[in-house]
Design a protein around this motif. Sequence first.
Motif, short mmCIF file in Angstrom:
data_model
loop_
_atom_site.label_atom_id
_atom_site.label_comp_id
_atom_site.label_asym_id
_atom_site.label_seq_id
_atom_site.Cartn_x
_atom_site.Cartn_y
_atom_site.Cartn_z
N GLY A 1 0.79 -1.22 0.00
CA GLY A 1 0.00 0.00 0.00
C GLY A 1 0.82 1.27 0.00
O GLY A 1 0.39 2.30 0.51
N ALA B 1 -2.66 6.42 -2.91
CA ALA B 1 -3.95 5.73 -2.76
C ALA B 1 -5.04 6.74 -2.45
O ALA B 1 -4.79 7.91 -2.20
CB ALA B 1 -3.86 4.70 -1.64
N ASP C 1 -6.72 7.38 0.21
CA ASP C 1 -6.77 7.10 1.64
C ASP C 1 -8.00 7.67 2.32
O ASP C 1 -8.60 7.00 3.16
CB ASP C 1 -5.51 7.64 2.33
N ARG D 1 -10.98 5.65 1.35
CA ARG D 1 -10.85 4.30 1.89
C ARG D 1 -11.14 4.29 3.39
O ARG D 1 -11.79 3.38 3.91
CB ARG D 1 -9.44 3.78 1.62
N GLN D 2 -10.66 5.29 4.12
CA GLN D 2 -10.89 5.35 5.57
C GLN D 2 -12.35 5.65 5.89
O GLN D 2 -12.88 5.16 6.88
CB GLN D 2 -9.99 6.41 6.21
N ARG E 1 -16.61 0.11 0.74
CA ARG E 1 -15.16 -0.07 0.82
C ARG E 1 -14.71 -1.22 -0.08
O ARG E 1 -13.70 -1.11 -0.77
CB ARG E 1 -14.74 -0.35 2.27
N LEU F 1 -14.74 0.01 -3.61
CA LEU F 1 -13.58 0.87 -3.84
C LEU F 1 -12.32 0.03 -4.06
O LEU F 1 -11.54 0.29 -4.97
CB LEU F 1 -13.38 1.83 -2.67
N GLU F 2 -12.15 -1.01 -3.26
CA GLU F 2 -10.99 -1.91 -3.41
C GLU F 2 -11.04 -2.63 -4.75
O GLU F 2 -10.02 -2.78 -5.42
CB GLU F 2 -10.96 -2.94 -2.27
N THR G 1 -10.20 -0.20 -7.58
CA THR G 1 -8.76 0.02 -7.58
C THR G 1 -8.03 -1.16 -8.19
O THR G 1 -7.12 -0.99 -9.01
CB THR G 1 -8.25 0.28 -6.14
N PRO H 1 -5.36 -7.33 2.77
CA PRO H 1 -4.80 -5.97 2.82
C PRO H 1 -3.80 -5.79 3.96
O PRO H 1 -4.01 -6.28 5.05
CB PRO H 1 -6.02 -5.07 3.03
N ARG I 1 -2.39 -2.43 4.35
CA ARG I 1 -2.14 -1.00 4.18
C ARG I 1 -2.26 -0.27 5.51
O ARG I 1 -3.20 -0.49 6.25
CB ARG I 1 -3.15 -0.40 3.21
N ASP J 1 -3.29 2.78 7.89
CA ASP J 1 -4.30 3.83 7.78
C ASP J 1 -3.60 5.20 7.87
O ASP J 1 -2.39 5.28 7.92
CB ASP J 1 -5.41 3.65 8.83
#
Length: 166
Positions: free
Chosen positions: A74, A78, A80, A83-84, A91, A94-95, A98, A157, A159, A161
């Motif tokens: 990650g 991105a 971010d 995503r958060q 979510r 969105l993933e 991507t 994942p 990644r 935050d």
Amino acid sequence: MTPLVRAVLAAERIATQAALAAACFALALAVCAGAWQVFTRFVLAQPSPWSEALVRQALVWMVLLGVAGAIRHGALVAIDVARQAARGHVRLALELVTLACICVLFGVLFWFGWSMAERVRFQMIAGLDVSIAWGYAAIPVGAVFAILAALAAVLDPRRPDLSGQV
């Protein structure tokens, strides 16, 4: 986790570690060849005919192999904030978008990189006396590693935050 997902993640882990090790080797090779170029040019006053071409090719390979590790962890730019803020199905969507974008981008790079490597296979890199196809081969090879890493990044994942926590 299903056996298929575990198998994909295991294959990706090995492939990404191999790609990152090769990228580190390419960086070390570029540094050594660059140092040799500086030494021969400024100390011996006789520039090396091969070191500049080797540095260029090593850096291309380094970047295209290293992108797999960046995707997997990650570390690329991105979305971010989105995503958060996203939860649940949003979510996941969105993933998946991507992942689709990464796969399309690297699929196109694979296609054209392969085509270009085939097209220039009889041309030689000046100073190295190897086919320039070896340089262009970094594109499809890196694309395969990147797509596998992107798939693994969605399946498992890792990644951080925005606060830096994983």
